[in-house]
Design a protein around this motif. Structure first.
Motif, mmCIF file in Angstrom:
data_model
loop_
_atom_site.group_PDB
_atom_site.id
_atom_site.type_symbol
_atom_site.label_atom_id
_atom_site.label_comp_id
_atom_site.label_asym_id
_atom_site.label_seq_id
_atom_site.Cartn_x
_atom_site.Cartn_y
_atom_site.Cartn_z
ATOM 1 N N VAL A 26 7.383 17.818 -3.566
ATOM 2 C CA VAL A 26 7.010 16.497 -4.106
ATOM 3 C C VAL A 26 7.885 15.387 -3.528
ATOM 4 C CG1 VAL A 26 6.095 17.469 -6.228
ATOM 5 C CG2 VAL A 26 8.506 16.817 -6.133
ATOM 6 N N ASP A 27 8.474 15.615 -2.385
ATOM 7 C CA ASP A 27 9.355 14.633 -1.763
ATOM 8 C C ASP A 27 8.552 13.736 -0.825
ATOM 9 O OD1 ASP A 27 11.499 13.200 -0.870
ATOM 10 O OD2 ASP A 27 12.180 14.722 0.551
ATOM 11 N N GLY A 28 8.129 12.579 -1.311
ATOM 12 C CA GLY A 28 7.434 11.601 -0.489
ATOM 13 C C GLY A 28 5.927 11.718 -0.555
ATOM 14 N N LEU A 29 5.266 10.571 -0.580
ATOM 15 C CA LEU A 29 3.809 10.510 -0.634
ATOM 16 C C LEU A 29 3.241 10.142 0.735
ATOM 17 C CD1 LEU A 29 3.322 8.548 -3.971
ATOM 18 C CD2 LEU A 29 2.725 10.939 -3.589
ATOM 19 N N ILE A 30 2.079 10.678 1.028
ATOM 20 C CA ILE A 30 1.331 10.215 2.191
ATOM 21 C C ILE A 30 -0.011 9.682 1.700
ATOM 22 C CG2 ILE A 30 2.443 11.856 3.740
ATOM 23 C CD1 ILE A 30 -0.123 13.458 3.756
ATOM 24 N N THR A 31 -0.575 8.810 2.477
ATOM 25 C CA THR A 31 -1.846 8.179 2.130
ATOM 26 C C THR A 31 -2.954 8.803 2.965
ATOM 27 O OG1 THR A 31 -0.730 6.094 1.629
ATOM 28 C CG2 THR A 31 -3.100 5.992 2.016
ATOM 29 N N ILE A 32 -4.001 9.268 2.305
ATOM 30 C CA ILE A 32 -5.170 9.824 2.981
ATOM 31 C C ILE A 32 -6.320 8.847 2.788
ATOM 32 C CG2 ILE A 32 -6.750 11.762 3.195
ATOM 33 C CD1 ILE A 32 -3.947 12.612 3.792
ATOM 34 N N LYS A 33 -6.838 8.334 3.887
ATOM 35 C CA LYS A 33 -7.965 7.406 3.835
ATOM 36 C C LYS A 33 -9.217 8.103 4.362
ATOM 37 C CE LYS A 33 -5.236 3.159 4.354
ATOM 38 N NZ LYS A 33 -5.051 1.920 5.153
ATOM 39 N N LEU A 34 -10.274 8.023 3.581
ATOM 40 C CA LEU A 34 -11.544 8.610 3.978
ATOM 41 C C LEU A 34 -12.480 7.512 4.463
ATOM 42 C CD1 LEU A 34 -12.273 11.170 1.099
ATOM 43 C CD2 LEU A 34 -10.827 11.451 3.119
ATOM 44 N N GLU A 35 -13.017 7.710 5.651
ATOM 45 C CA GLU A 35 -14.023 6.785 6.186
ATOM 46 C C GLU A 35 -15.313 7.568 6.389
ATOM 47 O OE1 GLU A 35 -12.461 5.101 9.754
ATOM 48 O OE2 GLU A 35 -10.962 3.874 8.723
ATOM 49 N N PRO A 36 -16.481 6.943 6.215
ATOM 50 C CA PRO A 36 -16.694 5.519 5.910
ATOM 51 C C PRO A 36 -16.807 5.206 4.424
ATOM 52 C CG PRO A 36 -18.771 6.534 6.444
ATOM 53 C CD PRO A 36 -17.751 7.629 6.530
ATOM 54 N N THR A 40 -9.253 6.173 -0.984
ATOM 55 C CA THR A 40 -7.848 6.430 -0.669
ATOM 56 C C THR A 40 -7.253 7.382 -1.686
ATOM 57 O OG1 THR A 40 -7.617 4.214 0.286
ATOM 58 C CG2 THR A 40 -5.588 5.382 -0.283
ATOM 59 N N PHE A 41 -6.499 8.361 -1.185
ATOM 60 C CA PHE A 41 -5.815 9.331 -2.039
ATOM 61 C C PHE A 41 -4.340 9.335 -1.679
ATOM 62 C CE2 PHE A 41 -10.190 10.616 -1.724
ATOM 63 C CZ PHE A 41 -10.523 11.156 -2.954
ATOM 64 N N TYR A 42 -3.483 9.497 -2.677
ATOM 65 C CA TYR A 42 -2.048 9.578 -2.462
ATOM 66 C C TYR A 42 -1.591 10.986 -2.849
ATOM 67 C CZ TYR A 42 -2.747 4.558 -2.455
ATOM 68 O OH TYR A 42 -3.219 3.300 -2.172
ATOM 69 N N ILE A 43 -1.012 11.698 -1.887
ATOM 70 C CA ILE A 43 -0.678 13.105 -2.084
ATOM 71 C C ILE A 43 0.755 13.345 -1.627
ATOM 72 C CG2 ILE A 43 -1.314 15.480 -1.517
ATOM 73 C CD1 ILE A 43 -4.106 14.484 -0.824
ATOM 74 N N HIS A 44 1.465 14.193 -2.338
ATOM 75 C CA HIS A 44 2.824 14.537 -1.922
ATOM 76 C C HIS A 44 2.784 15.304 -0.592
ATOM 77 C CE1 HIS A 44 3.733 13.778 -6.260
ATOM 78 N NE2 HIS A 44 4.779 13.204 -5.690
ATOM 79 N N LYS A 45 3.554 14.819 0.346
ATOM 80 C CA LYS A 45 3.534 15.355 1.706
ATOM 81 C C LYS A 45 3.897 16.841 1.733
ATOM 82 C CE LYS A 45 5.933 14.968 6.146
ATOM 83 N NZ LYS A 45 6.964 14.227 6.912
ATOM 84 N N GLY A 46 4.979 17.211 1.048
ATOM 85 C CA GLY A 46 5.417 18.603 1.081
ATOM 86 C C GLY A 46 4.374 19.558 0.532
ATOM 87 N N LEU A 47 3.728 19.154 -0.538
ATOM 88 C CA LEU A 47 2.700 19.998 -1.154
ATOM 89 C C LEU A 47 1.507 20.165 -0.219
ATOM 90 C CD1 LEU A 47 1.875 21.517 -3.741
ATOM 91 C CD2 LEU A 47 0.872 19.373 -4.563
ATOM 92 N N LEU A 48 1.073 19.075 0.388
ATOM 93 C CA LEU A 48 -0.068 19.117 1.295
ATOM 94 C C LEU A 48 0.227 19.982 2.513
ATOM 95 C CD1 LEU A 48 -2.918 17.941 1.886
ATOM 96 C CD2 LEU A 48 -1.778 16.073 3.104
ATOM 97 N N CYS A 49 1.397 19.779 3.118
ATOM 98 C CA CYS A 49 1.748 20.524 4.336
ATOM 99 C C CYS A 49 2.034 21.991 4.035
ATOM 100 C CB CYS A 49 2.953 19.872 5.003
ATOM 101 S SG CYS A 49 2.629 18.200 5.641
ATOM 102 N N HIS A 50 2.491 22.272 2.833
ATOM 103 C CA HIS A 50 2.748 23.662 2.458
ATOM 104 C C HIS A 50 1.461 24.480 2.447
ATOM 105 C CE1 HIS A 50 4.238 27.179 0.369
ATOM 106 N NE2 HIS A 50 3.391 26.978 -0.626
ATOM 107 N N HIS A 51 0.367 23.866 2.011
ATOM 108 C CA HIS A 51 -0.895 24.604 1.878
ATOM 109 C C HIS A 51 -1.794 24.491 3.103
ATOM 110 C CE1 HIS A 51 -0.598 26.049 -2.239
ATOM 111 N NE2 HIS A 51 -0.067 24.892 -2.578
ATOM 112 N N SER A 52 -1.622 23.465 3.924
ATOM 113 C CA SER A 52 -2.529 23.239 5.050
ATOM 114 C C SER A 52 -1.764 23.105 6.356
ATOM 115 C CB SER A 52 -3.362 21.968 4.813
ATOM 116 O OG SER A 52 -4.070 21.609 5.987
ATOM 117 N N SER A 53 -1.970 24.048 7.266
ATOM 118 C CA SER A 53 -1.320 23.960 8.575
ATOM 119 C C SER A 53 -1.890 22.813 9.399
ATOM 120 C CB SER A 53 -1.491 25.278 9.328
ATOM 121 O OG SER A 53 -2.866 25.528 9.599
#
Length: 225
Positions: A26-36, A40-53
């Protein structure tokens, strides 16, 4: 609609030596923007990267995304991605007013596709279990989605194997071969796979037994043993 995770909801991750510490997840948020769809979603970077290579590679190797902590996606459906975020933090796909019986099976399949594209094996396995549970609960006609699954998955996909085995266990194979409009509903390769599987491994098990062997359709690797 934006989904914010700044309050750090519980992830339900068990603390083990091989797992990252909670503060790393849970250290730091990243912003995910969906187009079109402009979501916008805000997700903890460590959690996202832990589950998705895939997301991990984006954040480690793409200089702009690493510096700005912003990822723009152009091929994700808003509701499907929202359910991914729900799974990421709460290990659930269903909204509060849904049940496994009421959620459209296409929603579950689309979530599986997202997990497959973004290399999230734990979510893929979760959705395999959900699809089997839904079939047991309402006996949905999963075979009607066969072409959709075949177009969006590789030949080695565990989801394809599940669709073949579910047809062997539940389906009326004779009707597929004997009714012209039924034959046209499925890919010929699917019919062949079903017939081969029926010949090699005729099922004599109940659905409860089938659910217990669901691990055969799971993804197993160094991140998900």
């Amino acid at each position: 609609m934006s989904v914010s995770t700044k309050q750090s909801p519980s992830t339900g991750i068990v603390s083990q030596s091989k797992e990252p510490l909670l503060r790393e997840l849970v250290d730091g948020l990243i912003t995910i923007k969906l187009e079109p769809c402009n979501s916008t979603f805000y997700i903890h970077k460590g959690l996202l990267c832990h589950h998705s290579s895939v997301f991990k590679a984006m954040m480690e190797h793409d200089w702009k995304e690493k510096q700005e902590a912003v990822v723009t996606l152009k091929d994700e459906d808003r509701d499907t991605f929202r359910r991914f975020v729900l799974w990421l933090y709460y290990r659930k796909i269903l909204d509060n007013d849904e049940s496994i019986a009421t959620i459209p099976e296409r929603k579950l399949i689309d979530c599986y596709f997202l997990a497959d594209r973004r290399d999230i094996p734990a979510m893929q396995n979760f959705l395999i279990d959900a699809l089997i549970s839904k079939e047991k609960a309402v006996q949905f006609l999963f075979c009607h989605h066969q072409r959709y699954v075949w177009v969006n998955t590789p030949e080695s996909s565990p989801l394809r194997r599940l669709f073949v085995d579910m047809m062997v266990l539940r389906g009326n194979i004779a009707s597929i071969m004997g009714i012209e409009n039924e034959k046209n509903r499925y890919d010929k390769s699917y019919i062949v796979d079903v017939l081969i599987q029926k010949y090699k491994h005729p099922f004599t098990i109940t659905w409860d037994q089938f659910y217990k062997k669901r691990c055969e359709y799971h993804v197993h690797n160094e991140r998900v043993p």
